[in-house]
Design an enzyme around this catalytic site. Structure first.
Site, PDB file in Angstrom:
ATOM      1  N   GLY A 141       0.772  -1.345   0.025  1.00 46.40           N
ATOM      2  CA  GLY A 141      -0.132   0.396   0.018  1.00 46.40           C
ATOM      3  C   GLY A 141       0.789   1.276   0.117  1.00 46.40           C
ATOM      4  N   ASN A 142       0.023   2.313   0.083  1.00 45.56           N
ATOM      5  CA  ASN A 142       0.825   3.665   0.305  1.00 45.56           C
ATOM      6  C   ASN A 142       0.413   4.476   1.252  1.00 45.56           C
ATOM      7  OD1 ASN A 142      -1.124   5.333  -1.033  1.00 45.56           O
ATOM      8  ND2 ASN A 142      -0.767   3.731  -2.820  1.00 45.56           N
ATOM      9  N   ILE A 143       0.722   5.536   1.705  1.00 43.93           N
ATOM     10  CA  ILE A 143       0.188   6.562   2.709  1.00 43.93           C
ATOM     11  C   ILE A 143      -0.722   7.687   2.426  1.00 43.93           C
ATOM     12  CG2 ILE A 143       2.397   5.875   4.166  1.00 43.93           C
ATOM     13  CD1 ILE A 143       3.340   8.770   3.540  1.00 43.93           C
ATOM     14  N   SER A 144      -1.164   7.480   1.140  1.00 44.79           N
ATOM     15  CA  SER A 144      -2.041   8.471   0.723  1.00 44.79           C
ATOM     16  C   SER A 144      -3.395   8.329   1.588  1.00 44.79           C
ATOM     17  CB  SER A 144      -2.644   8.231  -0.839  1.00 44.79           C
ATOM     18  OG  SER A 144      -3.420   9.144  -1.142  1.00 44.79           O
TER      19      SER A 144
END
Ligand code: CTP
Length: 396
Positions: free
Chosen positions: A207-210
């Site tokens: 995932g990512n931290i958006s």
């Protein structure tokens, strides 16, 4: 601009300043609004229905239980382009913030998809009460315009912040809001927000931290300007926005599926979401033992924006977003925009943990013809309006 033919509901709460809303009503009519007044029961202790009927030239029904066959709250909610509640008491703010519907006004607000303006007026102690402060914050985060009260003398001998604002200021804020509200009227806007998650096994993902904050700000701003908005949200932790249809998704392929359904119907799409570029080739049904973690094979996700751009009609406007950590390279970003087939691109530098998760942003708006607008540090709501202005130009 003229607001002729636009309908406004004026909700009146039970505060001593209710009499000032008689003047507000007149000024709103001067702007060209047809005004229907919905007073709360307690406000009738201050100003009666005859005043509102005489000034608005319309009958006034404060009750949910009159003309039930017409379903009055739904009828009222559908008829209004904008709702203004003045004065909004601490009690009304609390009810609206918590979705409580116990009279015609609160039911109408709950059923409405239109922008809503709240004009709080109360004693300073009540305005600064932690519950009121939290309610106001919650309402603003959901897209309500809550006008700051004035500072001055109260009903008794006290003084402070909480006075009903000057009618001229209320009118000016409403007309600004209403004017913004109209330029995307009739347009359908699709926004993707958040970051996709690509499952590795039942407990892990790529995932990512958006945070989704920029996408939500765009969705809210587009709604405030009159657009019909659909938001495809991936793993955000933000409260839903009233009047916006939100579809929750998890992975890039989920988002791809929803985009395929929604894309055809929209005039503009803002691909704010951080779509994971890769996903595990296989999703293990059992938790992978750590000894095997280095055996996870990845494969590329489809580029959703590129896919859409290939199918897009000439009049559909696509807006891409790019988050870079290195030196800002406007040439490379313009090249990316062209490659992706987008009309506009917002480039920001997220080095050092900046921007992701924050309420503020800074960057550049670019287009394929060499447009470069530098957007210095500003809140994401302001940037949302700037991006909508540029998209509006492309929409024609
Ligand atoms: N995007 C997309 N599908 C993907 C990846 C990105 O639709 N699989 C969209 C994002 O929503 C965003 C833009 O493309 O609007 C971001 O592109 P970016 O990730 O910066 O571009 P990449 O093509 O991945 O380029 P880079 O190699 O520079 O990361």
């Amino acid at each position: 601009m003229t607001l002729q033919g636009r309908e406004l509901i004026l909700g009146v709460g039970g505060g001593i300043s209710a009499y000032k809303s008689a003047d507000l009503l007149r000024r709103l009519q001067d702007l060209g609004f047809g005004v229907t007044v919905i007073p709360t029961r307690s406000s009738l202790n201050f100003v009666g229905t005859s005043t509102w009927e005489a000034l608005s030239g319309r009958s006034v029904n404060p009750s949910l239980w009159n003309n039930v066959h017409e379903v009055p709250h739904i009828k009222a909610a559908r008829s209004a382009n904008i709702i203004v509640v003045a004065p909004a008491t601490a009690d009304l703010l609390a009810k609206i913030a918590n979705g409580i519907c116990d009279d015609l006004l609160t039911n109408t607000i709950s059923a409405s998809k239109s922008p809503i303006v709240l004009v709080p007026a109360m004693h300073p102690e009540m305005w600064l009460n932690h519950a009121t402060v939290a309610n106001v914050e919650r309402l603003r985060s959901r897209g309500f315009l809550v006008i700051e009260p004035d500072e001055g003398r109260m009903t008794g001998d006290d003084f402070g912040v909480g006075r009903y604002p000057e009618v001229s200021r209320i009118v000016s804020e409403i007309s600004k809001f209403a004017e913004l509200n109209s330029d995307l009227l009739g347009k359908k806007i699709l926004v993707t927000a958040g970051g996709t998650r690509e499952a590795i096994d039942p407990v892990r993902f790529i995932g990512n931290i958006s945070s989704g904050k920029q996408g939500y700000a765009l969705a809210k701003a587009a709604r405030n300007r009159g657009a019909e908005v659909v938001l495809i949200a991936a793993n955000t932790n933000l409260p839903p926005i009233d009047g916006i249809r939100t579809i929750n998704v998890v992975s890039a392929l989920d988002m791809q599926r929803e985009l395929a359904v929604e894309f055809e119907k929209c005039d503009a799409i803002f691909m704010t979401a951080a779509v994971a570029d890769a996903k595990p080739k296989e999703r293990n049904t059992e938790k992978i033992k750590k000894i095997n973690l280095d055996k996870i094979e990845l494969e590329e996700n489809p580029d959703l924006l590129v896919e859409i751009a290939k199918r897009a009609k000439a009049e559909q406007v696509l807006v891409a977003f790019a988050a870079e950590t290195g030196e800002v390279d406007l040439g490379a970003a313009t090249e990316k925009l062209r490659r992706k087939g987008a009309a506009l691109l917002y480039l920001n530098n997220v080095s050092g943990g900046a921007i992701f998760g924050s309420d503020r942003t800074s960057g550049y708006i670019l287009d394929a013809n060499g447009l470069q607008i530098h957007c210095p540090d500003q809140d994401k709501d302001t940037l949302a309006d700037l991006l909508l202005d540029q998209a509006r130009i492309k929409l024609g």
